[in-house]
Design a protein around this motif. Structure first.
Motif, mmCIF file in Angstrom:
data_model
loop_
_atom_site.group_PDB
_atom_site.id
_atom_site.type_symbol
_atom_site.label_atom_id
_atom_site.label_comp_id
_atom_site.label_asym_id
_atom_site.label_seq_id
_atom_site.Cartn_x
_atom_site.Cartn_y
_atom_site.Cartn_z
ATOM 1 N N GLY A 18 0.815 -1.216 0.000
ATOM 2 C CA GLY A 18 0.000 0.000 0.000
ATOM 3 C C GLY A 18 0.846 1.261 0.000
ATOM 4 N N LEU A 19 1.949 1.252 0.755
ATOM 5 C CA LEU A 19 2.835 2.417 0.806
ATOM 6 C C LEU A 19 3.490 2.670 -0.548
ATOM 7 C CD1 LEU A 19 4.154 4.614 2.540
ATOM 8 C CD2 LEU A 19 5.951 2.964 3.129
ATOM 9 N N ILE A 20 3.900 1.595 -1.229
ATOM 10 C CA ILE A 20 4.501 1.754 -2.559
ATOM 11 C C ILE A 20 3.509 2.377 -3.530
ATOM 12 C CG2 ILE A 20 5.391 0.482 -4.549
ATOM 13 C CD1 ILE A 20 6.656 -1.486 -2.572
ATOM 14 N N ILE A 21 2.262 1.923 -3.486
ATOM 15 C CA ILE A 21 1.239 2.468 -4.377
ATOM 16 C C ILE A 21 1.019 3.948 -4.088
ATOM 17 C CG2 ILE A 21 -1.209 2.364 -4.971
ATOM 18 C CD1 ILE A 21 -1.080 -0.645 -4.514
ATOM 19 N N VAL A 22 0.946 4.307 -2.813
ATOM 20 C CA VAL A 22 0.746 5.716 -2.443
ATOM 21 C C VAL A 22 1.924 6.564 -2.907
ATOM 22 C CG1 VAL A 22 0.551 7.304 -0.502
ATOM 23 C CG2 VAL A 22 -0.774 5.186 -0.512
ATOM 24 N N LEU A 23 3.141 6.053 -2.740
ATOM 25 C CA LEU A 23 4.325 6.802 -3.158
ATOM 26 C C LEU A 23 4.361 6.980 -4.676
ATOM 27 C CD1 LEU A 23 7.067 5.285 -0.823
ATOM 28 C CD2 LEU A 23 5.996 7.546 -0.667
ATOM 29 N N LEU A 24 4.006 5.935 -5.413
ATOM 30 C CA LEU A 24 3.959 6.048 -6.872
ATOM 31 C C LEU A 24 2.922 7.074 -7.301
ATOM 32 C CD1 LEU A 24 4.248 2.313 -8.014
ATOM 33 C CD2 LEU A 24 5.948 4.127 -8.314
ATOM 34 N N ALA A 26 1.828 9.596 -5.484
ATOM 35 C CA ALA A 26 2.315 10.921 -5.091
ATOM 36 C C ALA A 26 3.369 11.430 -6.065
ATOM 37 C CB ALA A 26 2.887 10.857 -3.671
ATOM 38 N N TRP A 27 4.282 10.545 -6.465
ATOM 39 C CA TRP A 27 5.304 10.944 -7.445
ATOM 40 C C TRP A 27 4.662 11.331 -8.771
ATOM 41 C CZ3 TRP A 27 6.641 8.765 -12.181
ATOM 42 C CH2 TRP A 27 7.794 9.268 -12.765
ATOM 43 N N PHE A 28 3.671 10.561 -9.190
ATOM 44 C CA PHE A 28 2.955 10.839 -10.432
ATOM 45 C C PHE A 28 2.297 12.223 -10.380
ATOM 46 C CE2 PHE A 28 -1.023 10.532 -12.903
ATOM 47 C CZ PHE A 28 -0.503 10.267 -14.151
ATOM 48 N N LEU A 29 1.598 12.512 -9.292
ATOM 49 C CA LEU A 29 0.908 13.796 -9.166
ATOM 50 C C LEU A 29 1.897 14.953 -9.070
ATOM 51 C CD1 LEU A 29 -1.924 12.820 -6.641
ATOM 52 C CD2 LEU A 29 -2.156 13.241 -9.089
ATOM 53 N N ILE A 30 2.937 14.770 -8.267
ATOM 54 C CA ILE A 30 3.918 15.848 -8.080
ATOM 55 C C ILE A 30 4.628 16.150 -9.397
ATOM 56 C CG2 ILE A 30 6.089 16.456 -6.942
ATOM 57 C CD1 ILE A 30 5.103 14.893 -4.510
ATOM 58 N N ARG A 31 4.971 15.115 -10.131
ATOM 59 C CA ARG A 31 5.705 15.308 -11.394
ATOM 60 C C ARG A 31 4.845 16.057 -12.409
ATOM 61 N NH1 ARG A 31 9.909 12.715 -14.163
ATOM 62 N NH2 ARG A 31 10.433 14.090 -15.904
ATOM 63 N N ILE A 32 3.604 15.617 -12.599
ATOM 64 C CA ILE A 32 2.759 16.233 -13.623
ATOM 65 C C ILE A 32 2.277 17.613 -13.184
ATOM 66 C CG2 ILE A 32 0.580 16.032 -14.862
ATOM 67 C CD1 ILE A 32 0.973 13.074 -14.993
ATOM 68 N N LEU A 33 1.765 17.702 -11.956
ATOM 69 C CA LEU A 33 1.246 18.993 -11.491
ATOM 70 C C LEU A 33 2.368 20.002 -11.258
ATOM 71 C CD1 LEU A 33 -1.545 17.833 -9.011
ATOM 72 C CD2 LEU A 33 -1.781 18.562 -11.388
ATOM 73 N N GLY A 34 3.514 19.514 -10.811
ATOM 74 C CA GLY A 34 4.638 20.426 -10.593
ATOM 75 C C GLY A 34 5.105 21.087 -11.876
ATOM 76 N N ASP A 35 5.105 20.334 -12.975
ATOM 77 C CA ASP A 35 5.514 20.902 -14.267
ATOM 78 C C ASP A 35 4.386 21.679 -14.935
ATOM 79 O OD1 ASP A 35 7.992 19.758 -13.961
ATOM 80 O OD2 ASP A 35 7.536 17.982 -15.165
ATOM 81 N N GLY A 36 3.145 21.239 -14.724
ATOM 82 C CA GLY A 36 2.044 21.817 -15.491
ATOM 83 C C GLY A 36 1.308 22.963 -14.852
ATOM 84 N N LEU A 37 1.215 22.989 -13.520
ATOM 85 C CA LEU A 37 0.443 24.051 -12.868
ATOM 86 C C LEU A 37 0.959 25.458 -13.179
ATOM 87 C CD1 LEU A 37 -0.425 22.572 -9.336
ATOM 88 C CD2 LEU A 37 -1.953 22.982 -11.274
ATOM 89 N N PRO A 38 2.294 25.685 -13.234
ATOM 90 C CA PRO A 38 2.754 27.037 -13.591
ATOM 91 C C PRO A 38 2.325 27.481 -14.988
ATOM 92 C CG PRO A 38 4.528 25.787 -12.563
ATOM 93 C CD PRO A 38 3.417 24.818 -12.836
ATOM 94 N N MET A 39 1.976 26.536 -15.853
ATOM 95 C CA MET A 39 1.566 26.891 -17.213
ATOM 96 C C MET A 39 0.086 27.256 -17.298
ATOM 97 S SD MET A 39 4.494 26.390 -18.487
ATOM 98 C CE MET A 39 5.978 25.531 -17.937
#
Length: 285
Positions: A18-24, A26-39
């Protein structure tokens, strides 16, 4: 190995999974939203796309995403739920109904690009719809049908049989029992299935590339079902692979973040009322 040791190992394994799934996630959201939200900006969300100049938006694509989703659900929900009701209530157990169930399950596992090619041959070529919102919506409806049929049948079969028997014992007809007892009791599960197919439809690109096209109308909003209907997901694929606009990468990042936010918001808008209905039906427990 004692039972306590086995239980401890199993507990650690499931917690780690369960922790691995949550981390994956979180990484997925942080990567996409981190790059895309400023745009993201109001002009980007509501503006029109540009083919050669920087600074274009995705307003028509965002509108087409919801418009095609609405039309596809309009086509698939009555047929899918109706077929599920038939299989759960009216169909007799024989080889024919078993064949229908196997066929539905097989169709649910078919890759979406196969549905796209089928929609291209049927709606675009044979029926003469060309690349259009109507063709894309109809093909998406075909993609959603198998899932809706199976979800409806399973949801209705999960309702306690005593509900059905009590309704018939009180003098209701089969249709009244289905409409007033079974469907309301199965509504939370049905809402979950609708959420799944809607989220899949919002993010679908392979089908719509072959049926709805890679262009948008000059008008916004354009409700003409025969106009081309590039959606946000297909626009993301296009700008990432073929676009010549100078800020293509920024548009792709913003489109990916916006698409993710739209899918999350859509799921929450359906999931929260579904949980409230389920809690109400269970007596607030």
């Amino acid at each position: 190995m004692t039972s306590k040791t086995t239980d401890r190992i199993a507990t650690i394994f499931f917690w780690a999974t369960g922790l691995i799934i949550v981390l994956l996630l979180a990484w997925f959201l942080i990567r996409i939203l981190g790059d895309g939200l400023p745009m993201l900006s109001w002009n980007f969300i509501t503006g029109r796309p540009s083919e050669v100049r920087a600074g274009g938006g995705v307003g028509p694509q965002l509108f087409n995403s919801f418009y095609i989703l609405f039309l596809s659900l309009l086509f698939s929900l009555p047929i899918g739920i109706g077929a599920g009701v038939y299989l759960a209530i009216y169909a007799k157990k024989n080889q024919f109904t078993d064949f229908i169930r196997v066929s539905v399950e097989a169709l649910a596992s078919v890759p979406s690009i196969v549905f796209g090619l089928f929609g291209f041959l049927l709606f675009v070529n044979w029926m003469g719809l060309k690349f259009s919102i109507l063709g894309g919506s109809a093909t998406l409806a075909l993609l959603n049908l198998p899932v809706l049929v199976r979800v409806t049948e399973v949801a209705l079969r999960s309702v306690p049989e005593s509900y059905w028997e009590a309704s018939l014992a009180l003098g209701s007809t089969q249709w009244q029992a289905i409409r007033k007892v079974l469907l309301p009791a199965a509504l939370p599960s049905l809402m979950t299935g609708i959420t799944l197919v809607a989220g899949r439809a919002l993010g679908e690109s392979a089908i719509l590339i072959y049926t709805a096209g890679l262009s948008v109308s000059r008008y916004l909003p354009d409700f003409n079902i025969f106009s081309m209907g590039e959606t946000l997901s297909t626009h993301l694929w296009y700008v990432q692979s073929e676009a010549i606009v100078p800020d293509a990468k920024n548009i792709a990042k913003g489109s990916a973040a916006l698409l993710l936010l739209v899918v999350l918001a859509f799921n929450l808008l359906i999931a929260i009322p579904s949980r409230m209905i389920q809690k109400k039906l269970s007596g607030g427990k």
